[in-house]
Design an enzyme around this catalytic site. Structure first.
Site: not given
Ligand code: F6P
Length: 324
Positions: A11, A72, A102-103, A126, A128, A130, A170, A172, A186, A216
């Site tokens: 990605g 990919r 990424g990984d 990435t 993410d 992660d 997002m 993952r 918030g 709300s």
């Protein structure tokens, strides 16, 4: 070391261009030839290469996406695909590879290194966040800002109509974007994959805030959250249990991956690109460049893939307190 190839894989993430630029220019600075590979590992299998010069990367530091394109690639998962890729690199006399991704991309790089002995260096790119061995991946900061800006807008309309919004983000299997953007924007509740807070707690919290006069609310839901319900099912669930609440869903999707990279991501990517090339020059292959305590640190790729970064428990606690 004479020729380094660079590619972006998986990605895309804002700041990847700044990393490519830094890699190319560090190569030029040290008198090394840099080959850009288009479309990640697919370009390695297809031999889709372009020689990069200092001027090939003009005016890209401010651009989202990746000038080298990303993919990919299924072929690279097969032994034949990797062999083809190795032959293509050998024809060009490339002896080291920098993978920005990424990984999943790092796993491919490690296997490639084990089979064909080409030195590899990873740069974590990435949204993410992660990856183990770095507190920030390239693109994460920009994505956070994009999400916060989007939620600010959703908040305006949520407030005007006294509505509850479930906003899916997002990440993952990771909750970094959800937790940090959720606190920054918030959000009333934040549902992350690392911890299942349970639907009862969600309902209780929403009822409590309604009773305290909050008309709300925003609930941020990580795409990989563990409630076992999609955001649309969560909407139905709340509607059934709180019939007087008007509920809407907003799935932010790929806008989180695009846009102008933040200054933080540009600086991070620039530092990582320089360090990656210089580490290869020091014959230190098989590592990922990361940022830890504002310093560029190398982590073995093996560890970066398998290591586990846990969710920031204190931030979860902070979120609970400030949404009372
Ligand atoms: O890894 C980045 C990411 O955007 C994830 O957050 C998301 O799960 C996935 O990629 C989406 O992939 P695709 O762009 O292939 O739909």
């Amino acid at each position: 070391l004479k020729k380094i190839a660079v590619l972006t894989s998986g990605g895309d993430a804002p700041g990847m261009n700044a990393a490519i630029r830094a890699v190319v220019r560090t190569c030029v600075y040290h008198g090394i030839v840099c080959i850009g590979v288009r479309r990640g590992y697919k370009g390695m299998v297809d031999g889709d290469f372009v020689e990069m010069h200092a001027r090939s990367v003009n005016n890209i530091i401010n651009k989202g996406g990746t000038m080298l394109h990303s993919a990919r690639c299924k072929e690279f998962m097969t032994k034949e695909g990797r062999k083809q890729a190795f032959e293509n690199l050998s024809k060009e006399s490339v002896n080291a590879l920098i993978v920005i991704g990424g990984d999943g991309s790092f796993k491919g790089a490690l296997r490639f290194n084990a089979e064909f002995g080409i030195s590899v260096m990873g740069i974590p790119g990435t949204i993410d966040n992660d990856i183990y061995g770095t507190t920030h991946t390239i693109g994460y900061d920009t994505a956070l800002n994009t999400v916060v800006e989007a939620i600010d807008k959703i908040r305006d309309t949520a407030f005007s109509h006294d509505r509850l919004f479930f906003v899916e983000v997002m990440g993952r299997d990771a909750g970094y974007i959800a937790l940090n953007a959720g606190v920054g924007a918030g959000a009333e509740e934040i549902l992350v994959p690392e911890e299942n807070l349970g639907l009862d707690r969600l309902l209780e919290s929403l009822k409590r805030s309604r009773n305290s006069g909050k008309m709300s609310s925003i609930v941020v839901v990580a795409e990989g959250d563990k409630t076992g319900k999609s955001v649309f099912e969560l909407k139905e669930y709340v509607e059934q249990n709180m019939p007087d609440y008007d509920v809407r869903v907003s799935v932010l999707g790929h806008i989180q991956r695009g846009g102008t990279p933040s200054c933080f991501d540009r600086v991070l990517a620039s530092r990582m690109g320089v360090r990656a090339v210089e580490s290869l020059l020091e014959s230190r292959g098989g590592y990922m460049v990361g940022i830890l305590d504002d310093s560029m640190e190398l982590t073995p790729l093996e560890k970066a893939i398998k290591g586990h970064s846990s969710i920031n428990e204190d931030l979860l606690r902070v979120s609970d307190i400030i949404t009372v």
